[in-house]
Every structure is written in C-alpha cells, then in structure tokens.
Design a protein around this motif. Structure first.
Motif, PDB file in Angstrom:
ATOM      1  N   PHE A  84      47.757  38.146  48.488  1.00 16.58           N
ATOM      2  CA  PHE A  84      47.257  39.210  47.619  1.00 16.58           C
ATOM      3  C   PHE A  84      46.082  38.719  46.789  1.00 16.58           C
ATOM      4  CE2 PHE A  84      48.656  38.309  43.204  1.00 16.58           C
ATOM      5  CZ  PHE A  84      49.468  37.220  43.400  1.00 16.58           C
ATOM      6  N   ARG A  85      45.284  39.670  46.344  1.00 14.99           N
ATOM      7  CA  ARG A  85      44.169  39.325  45.477  1.00 14.99           C
ATOM      8  C   ARG A  85      44.165  40.287  44.308  1.00 14.99           C
ATOM      9  NH1 ARG A  85      37.972  41.352  45.887  1.00 14.99           N
ATOM     10  NH2 ARG A  85      37.523  40.803  43.758  1.00 14.99           N
ATOM     11  N   ILE A  86      44.233  39.752  43.101  1.00 11.79           N
ATOM     12  CA  ILE A  86      44.144  40.584  41.908  1.00 11.79           C
ATOM     13  C   ILE A  86      43.200  39.897  40.929  1.00 11.79           C
ATOM     14  CG2 ILE A  86      45.378  41.326  39.827  1.00 11.79           C
ATOM     15  CD1 ILE A  86      46.087  43.122  42.050  1.00 11.79           C
ATOM     16  N   ASP A  87      42.163  40.616  40.512  1.00 10.72           N
ATOM     17  CA  ASP A  87      41.278  40.105  39.468  1.00 10.72           C
ATOM     18  C   ASP A  87      40.389  41.223  38.975  1.00 10.72           C
ATOM     19  OD1 ASP A  87      38.904  40.229  41.235  1.00 10.72           O
ATOM     20  OD2 ASP A  87      39.972  38.651  42.312  1.00 10.72           O
ATOM     21  N   THR A  88      39.633  40.915  37.928  1.00  9.50           N
ATOM     22  CA  THR A  88      38.762  41.915  37.326  1.00  9.50           C
ATOM     23  C   THR A  88      37.358  41.854  37.905  1.00  9.50           C
ATOM     24  OG1 THR A  88      38.109  40.357  35.626  1.00  9.50           O
ATOM     25  CG2 THR A  88      40.014  41.738  35.128  1.00  9.50           C
ATOM     26  N   CYS A 100      51.876  38.490  40.540  1.00  8.66           N
ATOM     27  CA  CYS A 100      51.153  39.277  39.541  1.00  8.66           C
ATOM     28  C   CYS A 100      52.168  40.035  38.702  1.00  8.66           C
ATOM     29  CB  CYS A 100      50.205  40.257  40.219  1.00  8.66           C
ATOM     30  SG  CYS A 100      49.267  41.263  39.055  1.00  8.66           S
ATOM     31  N   SER A 118      37.021  31.478  33.085  1.00  5.30           N
ATOM     32  CA  SER A 118      36.385  31.506  34.402  1.00  5.30           C
ATOM     33  C   SER A 118      34.879  31.623  34.285  1.00  5.30           C
ATOM     34  CB  SER A 118      36.922  32.675  35.221  1.00  5.30           C
ATOM     35  OG  SER A 118      36.359  33.873  34.758  1.00  5.30           O
ATOM     36  N   PHE A 169      36.538  35.537  32.407  1.00  7.74           N
ATOM     37  CA  PHE A 169      37.942  35.953  32.309  1.00  7.74           C
ATOM     38  C   PHE A 169      38.673  34.812  31.601  1.00  7.74           C
ATOM     39  CE2 PHE A 169      42.235  35.499  34.058  1.00  7.74           C
ATOM     40  CZ  PHE A 169      42.768  36.763  33.840  1.00  7.74           C
ATOM     41  N   ASN A 181      40.268  33.735  46.232  1.00  7.10           N
ATOM     42  CA  ASN A 181      41.357  33.122  45.479  1.00  7.10           C
ATOM     43  C   ASN A 181      40.877  32.042  44.518  1.00  7.10           C
ATOM     44  OD1 ASN A 181      42.691  33.692  48.508  1.00  7.10           O
ATOM     45  ND2 ASN A 181      43.819  34.532  46.791  1.00  7.10           N
ATOM     46  N   ARG A 211      40.885  26.633  40.561  1.00  6.30           N
ATOM     47  CA  ARG A 211      41.689  27.580  39.796  1.00  6.30           C
ATOM     48  C   ARG A 211      42.891  26.849  39.233  1.00  6.30           C
ATOM     49  NH1 ARG A 211      44.741  31.870  43.379  1.00  6.30           N
ATOM     50  NH2 ARG A 211      45.187  32.617  41.283  1.00  6.30           N
ATOM     51  N   TYR A 262      48.309  36.469  35.245  1.00  5.21           N
ATOM     52  CA  TYR A 262      47.370  36.900  34.197  1.00  5.21           C
ATOM     53  C   TYR A 262      47.372  35.999  32.971  1.00  5.21           C
ATOM     54  CZ  TYR A 262      50.733  38.975  30.876  1.00  5.21           C
ATOM     55  OH  TYR A 262      51.715  39.169  29.941  1.00  5.21           O
ATOM     56  N   ALA A 302      46.744  31.796  35.961  1.00  4.70           N
ATOM     57  CA  ALA A 302      46.171  31.381  37.248  1.00  4.70           C
ATOM     58  C   ALA A 302      44.658  31.587  37.346  1.00  4.70           C
ATOM     59  CB  ALA A 302      46.886  32.117  38.378  1.00  4.70           C
ATOM     60  N   LYS A 341      41.071  31.933  38.135  1.00  4.27           N
ATOM     61  CA  LYS A 341      40.283  31.611  39.324  1.00  4.27           C
ATOM     62  C   LYS A 341      38.838  31.372  38.896  1.00  4.27           C
ATOM     63  CE  LYS A 341      41.519  35.576  41.463  1.00  4.27           C
ATOM     64  NZ  LYS A 341      41.774  36.515  42.589  1.00  4.27           N
ATOM     65  N   TRP A 342      38.045  30.775  39.765  1.00  3.11           N
ATOM     66  CA  TRP A 342      36.631  30.473  39.460  1.00  3.11           C
ATOM     67  C   TRP A 342      36.563  29.784  38.093  1.00  3.11           C
ATOM     68  CZ3 TRP A 342      37.654  35.977  40.176  1.00  3.11           C
ATOM     69  CH2 TRP A 342      37.736  36.311  41.529  1.00  3.11           C
TER      70      TRP A 342
HETATM   71  N1  LIG Z   1      38.739  34.640  37.015  1.00  2.00           N
HETATM   72  C1  LIG Z   1      39.858  35.365  37.125  1.00  2.00           C
HETATM   73  N2  LIG Z   1      41.007  34.741  37.440  1.00  2.00           N
HETATM   74  C2  LIG Z   1      42.151  35.442  37.581  1.00  2.00           C
HETATM   75  C3  LIG Z   1      42.160  36.828  37.369  1.00  2.00           C
HETATM   76  C4  LIG Z   1      40.937  37.460  37.027  1.00  2.00           C
HETATM   77  O1  LIG Z   1      40.867  38.685  36.819  1.00  2.00           O
HETATM   78  N3  LIG Z   1      39.809  36.693  36.934  1.00  2.00           N
HETATM   79  N4  LIG Z   1      43.337  37.529  37.505  1.00  2.00           N
HETATM   80  C5  LIG Z   1      44.587  36.792  37.378  1.00  2.00           C
HETATM   81  C6  LIG Z   1      45.725  37.557  37.848  1.00  2.00           C
HETATM   82  S1  LIG Z   1      46.159  38.905  36.930  1.00  2.00           S
HETATM   83  C7  LIG Z   1      46.469  37.183  38.937  1.00  2.00           C
HETATM   84  S2  LIG Z   1      47.909  37.982  39.308  1.00  2.00           S
HETATM   85  C8  LIG Z   1      46.049  36.068  39.810  1.00  2.00           C
HETATM   86  C9  LIG Z   1      46.029  36.504  41.250  1.00  2.00           C
HETATM   87  O2  LIG Z   1      45.601  35.462  42.057  1.00  2.00           O
HETATM   88  P1  LIG Z   1      45.149  35.735  43.554  1.00  2.00           P
HETATM   89  O3  LIG Z   1      44.085  36.787  43.499  1.00  2.00           O
HETATM   90  O4  LIG Z   1      44.688  34.453  44.106  1.00  2.00           O
HETATM   91  O5  LIG Z   1      46.351  36.266  44.294  1.00  2.00           O
HETATM   92  O6  LIG Z   1      44.767  35.595  39.447  1.00  2.00           O
HETATM   93  C10 LIG Z   1      44.555  35.440  38.063  1.00  2.00           C
HETATM   94  N5  LIG Z   1      43.289  34.775  37.892  1.00  2.00           N
END
Ligand SMILES: Nc1nc2c(c(=O)[nH]1)N[C@H]1C(S)=C(S)[C@@H](COP(=O)(O)O)O[C@H]1N2
Ligand SMILES: [Mo]
Length: 537
Positions: free
Chosen positions: A259-263, A308, A348, A352, A381, A386, A395, A398, A400-401
């Motif tokens: 899955f992928r969740i981010d803004t 998530c 990030s 974020f 991801n 990350r 949230y 985790a 990312k970037w």
């Molecule tokens: N830079 C950044 N990292 C982020 C997010 C984001 O919006 N921006 N969302 C977080 C949320 S809410 C979740 S659930 C996880 C999801 O990781 P995935 O996309 O690798 O599954 O990344 C987290 N890391």
C-alpha cells in the motif's frame, strides 16, 4: 439581436459594444479553456526548468491535501482508496475548466479587465499554494505566476479576435466572408485557427515541460543504486503457505502490491548528490550524513509489518516487508540525545513530519530503512530513506523521503497529522483480517484464512467463529518476527446457505482484540473482521 437592422450595420465596422454583445457563448467558452490550457502549459514549462519548481496543479493539490478536514480525508480514502489523488487532480482540472469557461465568456464579451484580474488571481493563488505551502522557497511561485500571465494574455488576445481586423479593406474578401457568418462582424475561421494554434502549442509545450520535469525524477537516481548486503541478513524465507492457499496474503508483501499512503501528489525530487540526512534539535552534536555514509554503516535486515491508521477493520492499508537499513538507536547515539528530548520527529524532503516517543528506542528494531524486499526503497515507499518503527502507525513514525531527524519535545512540536485531529501517540492496535474464502463459494471443504498482526508484541493465537458458534483456534503460519504479521487458516465444511465468519487475534501480551467497533479516527480502528459468505447449493 432583436434589432435586425443592426445585422446590416455590422457588415460595416461595428462598434466594440455591438460586436461584444453578439459574441456567441461557445466562443467565450473556447477562449477560456484555451487560455487555461495555455496557462497550465506555461506552468509546466517553467516547472521543468529547475528541480526547485513544481507544476502549479501539483502545488495546488498539495495545498488542498494539507487543508482538507479530517472527515473529508477519511471519506476520500474510503470512497476512492488509493485513487484519491487521481480524483483530487481530476477535481482541480474540472474546477479550473469551469472557472475558465465563465471567465472566457465574460472576457470576450468585453470585460477584459475581469479576465485579466481572474487569470492573475489564479496565478497568485497557485503561487501562494507553492510559496506558503510545504515548499517554502520563494521561487516556487514562478510556475503559477507564468501560468496566470500567459492565461491573461490569451484571454486578451481572444477578446481581440472578436473584433474585425483594423483595416478590413486591405483584405477585400473579408466583408463578404464575414457577411456569410451567422454572426456578422466575427471572423469565425480566424478565431478557430488562432485558438486551435494556441491549443496545439500549449499541448506541445506543456508536454515538453512535463518531459523536462522528468529529468529531476528520483526514479532515475534509484536505478543506479546497489545496496550493500546487510551485515546481519535474515535466513531465506520459509515456505510461504500462501503458495498453496489461494487468496491468502503472502508472508512478504510484494513491492507492487504494497500500500501507499502519503500527502505527496508527486514524489519529491531527491538528488542523491545533494541529499543529506540531518540529525538536529535536542542533541549534543548535530550531524549530516550522505547516502553513501549511511550505507557504510552496519546494515541490518528485519521483517516488519506497517499499517496505516486509516486502515478499516478488514482493510488493505497494511503490509509486511523485509526492510534493510541501519539502527536508529545507534545513529542517534552518535549525536547524543539530550535528556530533555522526548520526541523523535522525522521530517521529509517535502516537509511532512511524524513524531514518536524517544521511549520507543527500547531495544526494538527502529530502522532508518534504505531497502525493502532486497531492493533499494521504491520511490513511492520513500527512496532514498525512511523510518520504520515496529508497533506504531505510519503517520506518527514511518516518514518517507526522510531528510531530517529532529529531537524535540511533544509540548513544543506536533507532527503533520496531530493538529488535523489525529492522536499524538498511536501504537498499532492488534488486528486480524480474513483474506479468504470469497463472498460466493461452492459447497465443500474450504480454507478460511487470513493474516493477523500485533507489531512489537507478536501474534499468539487467532480464532475463528462461524455463525455465532464457539471460537475455534486456527493454525498459524511461520513467525518471521514479533514485528511481522502471521498467516492463519482453518478448514471449514461449507454447507449451502448464508454464513457469518469472524476472526480475532490474541497478541503476545495475552490481550485479545476487542469486539468493540471503533472508527479509524483518532487512533486506529478496532473490532472483529466479519464477512458474510453465500454458499451455493
Ligand atoms: N513523507 C511522508 N512520509 C509518510 C507519509 C507522508 O504523507 N509523507 N505518510 C505516512 C503514513 S500516514 C503512512 S501510513 C506510511 C505509509 O507508508 P507506505 O506508503 O510506504 O505504505 O507512510 C508515512 N510516511
Ligand atoms: Mo497512514
């Protein structure tokens, strides 16, 4: 048009007003759409000139994401799942198109001042979305401003096309041609050729701009990366029960289905050459590491399930991966955490933030991850790095970037989602999910199977209840670690009719999942996953 005499007159030089009143609606609509298209194309083109710049559509979309209330965000995820971003982009295009059509009509009917004002307003709005948003660099406003100026120019030009050429006598054929038009005084051919030309140029330059943006694409950087083998790599995976149980989630979630969740509407453009991971805030020594320096550290490999907070009971916003990275506690020890720090904030590249307690460094495998399932982190991801913290929702942990790990305090700084109504502390709630059978099956012996996770605690037992019967313990699949999910299954003699199947897990602390249904907000859903199965006779 009520006065038929006016039509006669207009074969001669019409006054600006009389011709303006007669400009047909579609003429204005087309002018507006072409102006918007040309503006957006200019925005894409300018955005293609520097890594610091972004497409106006993406900037506006990011800002919208930052501003939407919690309820709307939940609704969007529920209704569109991970297509919510595509829906957002489409919505922005529709809004722009509608506004453009209105502004186009107003402009060609004589109110060029309003047309210019609106185009510039849109440019400024877009500009502020990029300037005050998560990308705080001032030059970020340039693509949107270019878009506004070009759109205004096309609107003004569109209005001029509604007027006859200044010297109609120079082209003797013109008056004849014009008198044959349904709306005399308007040169339809000239209008269509001109707007068509602008539309084609916009399409070409806009695509060129998108192509130019492609050279900043992080995916290009990722291609060249070879991760060193981890010093402590894991034994090869045990035989995966999913191979023989159709529909059961595999032990390790493949990257493509993770899955992928981010803004982020578009992935941040990270250049490995200039990327640094900075350790800042309440530390004895601030540090900055290059990618190579981090890869030179002792790398570990760990199986960890992440989830998530927006994952509904039975939902798919959860996955298990084999992460490769360095230990967060070791890394932070090199900087020295000051005693007053109680929050570790991941920041990030696109600003974020996600914060979790320093107390989470309790020996569990918190990782600055560079790899996933044997590859460099996929861009979606979090490439190049990350955070992965077992047992905390994504949230709050985790990031990312990742570009910075800031030691802070909960009473002075909140992560991105906290002021938006989500809990500051968010341990993952023990959950189990039924993956199979499907909702319509044939009678006979089938497997009921799924996964259960309680990262940091481990899964002790999973039970299944069929039609309010007694709870039956299921068989459990291999345990990769206390942080990874476990597969479970039980055989069931499916008889014709309707059946209700539920499951519940007990975690390593001995606690069994509560039946109590709770919404995903503010800190994660609870309840037993329940499915209705219709067995054919
Ligand atoms: N830079 C950044 N990292 C982020 C997010 C984001 O919006 N921006 N969302 C977080 C949320 S809410 C979740 S659930 C996880 C999801 O990781 P995935 O996309 O690798 O599954 O990344 C987290 N890391
Ligand atoms: Mo999330």
């Amino acid at each position: 048009m009520a006065d038929s005499a006016g039509t006669e007159q207009s074969i001669a030089l019409p006054s600006a007003e009389s011709s303006a009143a007669r400009v047909p609606l579609w003429w204005g609509i087309l002018t507006g759409l072409v102006a918007a298209g040309a503006g957006l194309a200019a925005g894409e083109l300018v955005a293609g000139m520097s890594r610091q710049l972004r497409s106006p559509i993406v900037s506006v979309g990011d800002r919208v994401i930052d501003l939407v209330p919690k309820g709307l965000k939940e609704w969007a995820i529920r209704s569109f799942g991970t297509s919510d971003k595509a829906v957002l982009i489409a919505t922005i295009f529709v809004v722009i198109a509608i506004a453009a059509m209105i502004v186009g009509v107003v402009t060609v009917r004589g109110r060029t001042d309003l047309g210019i004002a609106f185009a510039v307003l849109f440019g400024v709005l877009g500009g502020s979305a990029s300037g005050i948003g998560r990308n705080t660099k001032v030059i970020g406003v340039l693509p949107s401003l270019a878009a506004g100026v070009v759109a205004a120019g096309v609107l003004v030009y569109g209005h001029r096309l509604t007027k006859p050429r200044t010297r109609p006598s120079a082209t003797p054929a013109a008056p004849v041609a014009q008198s044959m038009l349904p709306t005399a005084g308007l040169n339809r051919r000239r209008f269509l050729v001109s707007t068509g030309g602008i539309a084609v140029a916009a399409a070409v330059l806009g695509s060129a701009g998108r192509g130019m943006q492609g050279r900043f694409n992080t995916a290009l950087e990722r291609v060249g990366v070879r991760l060193p083998a981890p010093k402590t790599s894991l034994p090869p995976l045990p035989t995966d029960p999913a191979v023989t149980t159709e529909g059961l989630s595999p032990l390790i979630t493949p990257i493509n289905s993770f899955f992928r969740i981010d803004t982020a509407l578009s992935f941040p453009n990270v250049s490995l050459k200039s990327w640094r991971l900075r350790i800042t805030g309440l530390v004895d020594r601030e540090r900055a590491y290059t990618y190579d320096e981090l890869l030179d550290r002792e790398l570990i490999e760990r199986d960890i399930t992440i989830s998530c907070v927006s994952n509904e009971v039975g939902g798919g916003l959860v996955g298990n991966a084999r992460w490769i990275g360095c230990r967060l506690d070791d890394l932070l020890a090199d900087s020295g955490i000051k005693p007053e720090a109680d929050q570790i904030m991941g920041v990030s590249v696109d600003e974020f933030t996600a914060g979790f307690p320093v107390a989470a460094l309790d020996g569990r495998d918190c990782i600055v991850a560079f790899g996933m399932n044997g590859e460099a982190l996929p861009v979606k991801n979090g490439f190049p790095a990350r955070l992965i913290v077992p047992g905390l929702y994504g949230y709050v942990s985790a990031t990312k970037w990742l570009s910075e790990i800031r030691l802070t305090r909960f009473d002075t700084e909140e992560g991105y989602w906290v002021p938006r109504g989500w809990s500051a502390l968010a341990p993952v709630k023990t959950q189990s999910r039924i993956d199979r059978p499907g909702t319509n099956i044939a009678a006979g012996t089938v497997a009921i199977a799924g996964v259960a996770w309680a990262p940091a605690l481990g899964i002790e037992q999973v039970e299944v209840q069929i039609n309010d019967g007694s709870w039956q313990a299921t068989a459990l699949g291999p345990s990769l670690s206390n942080n990874a999910w476990r597969q479970w299954w039980i055989s069931w003699d499916a008889t014709p009719g309707q059946h209700l199947i539920r499951c519940r897990a007990t975690d390593g602390s001995g606690a069994t999942q509560t039946e109590q249904r709770a919404d995903v907000a503010p800190d994660g859903a609870t309840g037993w996953h329940t499915i209705r199965v219709t067995v054919a006779g």
